[in-house]
Motif scaffolding. Structure first.
Motif, PDB file in Angstrom:
ATOM      1  N   UNK A  30      22.569 -36.029  19.022  1.00 40.37           N
ATOM      2  CA  UNK A  30      23.149 -34.851  19.676  1.00 40.37           C
ATOM      3  C   UNK A  30      22.937 -34.873  21.188  1.00 40.37           C
ATOM      4  N   UNK A  31      22.300 -35.918  21.711  1.00 44.79           N
ATOM      5  CA  UNK A  31      22.049 -35.986  23.151  1.00 44.79           C
ATOM      6  C   UNK A  31      23.324 -36.344  23.906  1.00 44.79           C
ATOM      7  N   UNK A  32      23.500 -35.728  25.055  1.00 45.70           N
ATOM      8  CA  UNK A  32      24.659 -36.021  25.890  1.00 45.70           C
ATOM      9  C   UNK A  32      24.532 -37.423  26.488  1.00 45.70           C
ATOM     10  N   UNK A  33      25.623 -38.203  26.489  1.00 50.85           N
ATOM     11  CA  UNK A  33      25.555 -39.525  27.116  1.00 50.85           C
ATOM     12  C   UNK A  33      25.325 -39.442  28.627  1.00 50.85           C
ATOM     13  N   UNK A  34      25.872 -38.393  29.255  1.00 47.59           N
ATOM     14  CA  UNK A  34      25.647 -38.174  30.684  1.00 47.59           C
ATOM     15  C   UNK A  34      25.532 -36.681  30.945  1.00 47.59           C
ATOM     16  N   UNK A  35      24.560 -36.321  31.755  1.00 54.96           N
ATOM     17  CA  UNK A  35      24.391 -34.939  32.195  1.00 54.96           C
ATOM     18  C   UNK A  35      24.222 -34.940  33.708  1.00 54.96           C
ATOM     19  N   UNK A  36      24.992 -34.097  34.377  1.00 50.71           N
ATOM     20  CA  UNK A  36      24.876 -33.964  35.823  1.00 50.71           C
ATOM     21  C   UNK A  36      24.394 -32.561  36.148  1.00 50.71           C
ATOM     22  N   UNK A  37      23.320 -32.468  36.911  1.00 48.10           N
ATOM     23  CA  UNK A  37      22.770 -31.186  37.330  1.00 48.10           C
ATOM     24  C   UNK A  37      22.952 -31.058  38.837  1.00 48.10           C
TER      25      UNK A  37
END
Length: 319
Positions: free
Chosen positions: A301-308
């Motif tokens: 369920x982890x996102x392949x990419x996350x931008x903060x």
């Protein structure tokens, strides 16, 4: 006859509430070059009637495609990154400060990407391009340089437009890699550059009776998120190679860069990266350099990419 230079050209963007329904400009992009253009298909009936050349060319289809290169700035980063990833922006205040974080991931497989309207002042004419979907985004982050980006787009129409005169300058310094950090599985690596690419694998909409001359909304396919970075060759590179290249172990990669203005930074996290290349060759008498490349994976369920994005904007991008 008047001659024009590129100096003074402007590119503005706005998010559309409905696909291909032109939106007014809300964001100024720090443009370095663009190649957006109209392409047409003109057909011949294929008649066997004798003629020295084709007797007619009828307009059958109109498309808009091109690319935009820019310097990434706090004023435009939120809209561009949201449009490229497509995921919902989760906005949260940082404690009791005036800073806010915007957490954005990829939109779901069954969701459509946002569409934008670009307005370009080329000095001889101002053109508006509606129904623009980002097919690919690239970010180049070299040490001691500005963060430079480019997007490839697919659009629908070209019309005469109007520039928003209030959007003519920037007040916040651009993002740069003069104090950036790069980690692999929590360990900091002193790299010289990193490049990120998001390929949305856009599938063009088929022509239908209702679409007429213009294409409908494109849909993204199975997307690809890749990263590569350059680092001076050392025993650390050999450790990366033995740990990730010749095994099925994935690496967690994180890149952070900022603007000199306090409270403006971007952190890009790739939770599971399959390392596909680690080179370490001698090419001369100079300092040895290695290139490491990998692809972000969807694991559980982890996102392949996350931008903060951390900035002073209290409302979600694209909200």
């Amino acid at each position: 006859m008047a001659f024009y230079t590129g100096t003074g050209s402007r590119l503005q963007a706005g998010k559309e509430s409905s696909f291909a329904q032109a939106a007014g400009p809300t964001t100024l992009v720090d443009l370095t070059s663009e190649s957006i253009k109209v392409a047409v298909e003109k057909g011949d009936e294929g008649s066997l009637l004798g003629s020295k050349t084709a007797s007619s060319r009828d307009l059958l289809a109109v498309t808009v495609e091109g690319s935009v290169s820019f310097i990434l700035r706090p004023e435009s980063a939120g809209l561009i990154l949201h449009a490229a990833l497509g995921g919902e922006d989760t906005c949260a205040q940082v404690g009791e400060t005036d800073a806010y974080t915007h957490t954005i991931g990829l939109c779901d497989v069954n969701e459509a990407l946002p569409s934008l309207t670009f307005t370009i002042d080329r000095k001889a004419a101002i053109k508006r391009y509606a129904g623009c979907t980002i097919s690919a985004l690239s970010l180049d982050c070299a040490a001691g340089d500005y963060v430079k980006g480019s997007i490839d787009i697919k659009g629908t129409t070209e019309e005469s437009g109007t520039i928003e005169e209030a959007l003519k300058s920037f007040s916040i310094p651009s993002y740069r890699c003069t104090n950036a950090t790069f980690t692999v599985n929590g360990t900091t690596y002193d790299i010289t550059s990193a490049s990120l690419k998001i390929d949305n694998a856009l599938e063009s909409s088929p022509r239908t009776y209702a679409s007429g001359l213009y294409a409908g909304r494109p849909q993204h396919g199975k997307r690809a998120v890749t990263i590569n970075f350059e680092i001076p060759y050392s025993t650390e590179v050999e450790t990366l190679k033995s740990s990730y290249l010749t095994s099925e172990e994935n690496a967690s990669v994180q890149l952070t860069f900022s603007s000199p203005s306090a409270g403006h930074s971007i952190t890009i996290t790739l939770s599971h990266v399959a390392i596909s290349e680690v080179d370490a060759n001698v090419g001369g008498t100079g300092i040895l350099s290695s290139t490491v490349a990998g692809e972000a994976l969807s694991v559980g369920t982890e996102e392949p990419i996350t931008i903060v994005i951390t900035d002073k904007i209290s409302t979600p991008y694209g909200g």
